[in-house]
Design a protein around this motif. Structure first.
Motif, mmCIF file in Angstrom:
data_model
loop_
_atom_site.group_PDB
_atom_site.id
_atom_site.type_symbol
_atom_site.label_atom_id
_atom_site.label_comp_id
_atom_site.label_asym_id
_atom_site.label_seq_id
_atom_site.Cartn_x
_atom_site.Cartn_y
_atom_site.Cartn_z
ATOM 1 N N ILE A 30 24.493 44.007 22.305
ATOM 2 C CA ILE A 30 24.437 44.698 23.585
ATOM 3 C C ILE A 30 23.630 43.825 24.547
ATOM 4 O O ILE A 30 22.524 43.403 24.233
ATOM 5 C CB ILE A 30 23.773 46.090 23.436
ATOM 6 N N ASP A 31 24.190 43.558 25.722
ATOM 7 C CA ASP A 31 23.485 42.705 26.677
ATOM 8 C C ASP A 31 22.490 43.521 27.497
ATOM 9 O O ASP A 31 22.286 44.713 27.270
ATOM 10 C CB ASP A 31 24.472 41.942 27.561
ATOM 11 N N ALA A 32 21.868 42.870 28.472
ATOM 12 C CA ALA A 32 20.812 43.516 29.256
ATOM 13 C C ALA A 32 21.330 44.699 30.076
ATOM 14 O O ALA A 32 20.594 45.635 30.349
ATOM 15 C CB ALA A 32 20.160 42.492 30.185
ATOM 16 N N SER A 33 22.599 44.666 30.457
ATOM 17 C CA SER A 33 23.141 45.768 31.250
ATOM 18 C C SER A 33 23.626 46.923 30.379
ATOM 19 O O SER A 33 24.155 47.901 30.899
ATOM 20 C CB SER A 33 24.291 45.262 32.123
ATOM 21 N N TRP A 91 16.824 37.393 29.175
ATOM 22 C CA TRP A 91 16.070 37.400 27.920
ATOM 23 C C TRP A 91 14.598 37.145 28.206
ATOM 24 O O TRP A 91 13.724 37.812 27.656
ATOM 25 C CB TRP A 91 16.611 36.341 26.964
ATOM 26 N N GLN A 92 14.312 36.190 29.074
ATOM 27 C CA GLN A 92 12.922 35.890 29.406
ATOM 28 C C GLN A 92 12.273 37.011 30.202
ATOM 29 O O GLN A 92 11.098 37.313 30.018
ATOM 30 C CB GLN A 92 12.820 34.579 30.170
ATOM 31 N N GLU A 93 13.031 37.644 31.099
ATOM 32 C CA GLU A 93 12.474 38.728 31.898
ATOM 33 C C GLU A 93 12.263 39.990 31.081
ATOM 34 O O GLU A 93 11.330 40.751 31.338
ATOM 35 C CB GLU A 93 13.388 39.020 33.090
ATOM 36 N N ASP A 94 13.131 40.235 30.092
ATOM 37 C CA ASP A 94 12.991 41.423 29.252
ATOM 38 C C ASP A 94 11.841 41.294 28.264
ATOM 39 O O ASP A 94 11.303 42.295 27.798
ATOM 40 C CB ASP A 94 14.276 41.689 28.460
#
Length: 160
Positions: A30-33, A91-94
């Motif tokens: 599952i991606d960030a969205s 990925w870095q922001e999450d």
């Protein structure tokens, strides 16, 4: 008695550990969205009318930072490279804490390697694993730099 406890720990602990690790969100697609990565991939293929051979061609062009000749493939390459850049950025922001910890660990490792190199040169005694540690450090940093550069080049060369 200790052997029985170790065997029980292995027989019970390893399956529990595998179950726990398998249910972690890090393993999901599952991606960030919140969308399934395979669904996003299929939508991308449908939007650009790509078959599997063209997907491989676009993938090679994006990963090597090369230009394509077909306009349809060029648009697909630009979108694919942007998708990969967005995934790396999200990925870095999450995980800002994880990214910061990894940066500090990389800096500490670099300092240890540089100090080991200084000691090796000054004392004339080369430790057996230092060469491989230096190669591993250089290759990990260089590969990440090349990956980011090739994504930027793919966008620039394919008209993004």
């Amino acid at each position: 008695m200790v052997a029985v406890l170790v065997i029980l720990l292995i027989l019970v602990g390893l399956p529990l550990l595998a179950w726990w690790l398998g249910s972690r969100r890090a393993w999901s697609r599952i991606d960030a969205s919140g969308r399934d990565a395979m669904q996003v991939e299929r939508e991308w293929m449908t939007r650009h009318r790509l078959d599997h051979v063209e997907v491989a061609e676009v993938g090679r062009a994006v990963s090597w930072g090369r230009a394509l000749t077909d306009e349809r493939l060029r648009a697909a390459a630009v979108e694919r490279a942007r998708m990969l850049q967005d995934a790396m950025r999200s990925w870095q922001e999450d995980r800002p804490r994880w990214a910061a910890v990894m940066r500090w660990l990389a800096l500490a490792w670099l300092l240890v390697l540089v100090s080991a190199l200084v000691f090796a040169v000054s004392f004339g005694d080369w430790p057996p694993g230092l060469f491989f540690a230096l190669v591993a450090a250089a290759s990990s940093w260089v590969s990440e730099w090349v990956r980011r550069r090739n994504l930027r080049r793919a966008i620039e060369l394919n008209g993004g």
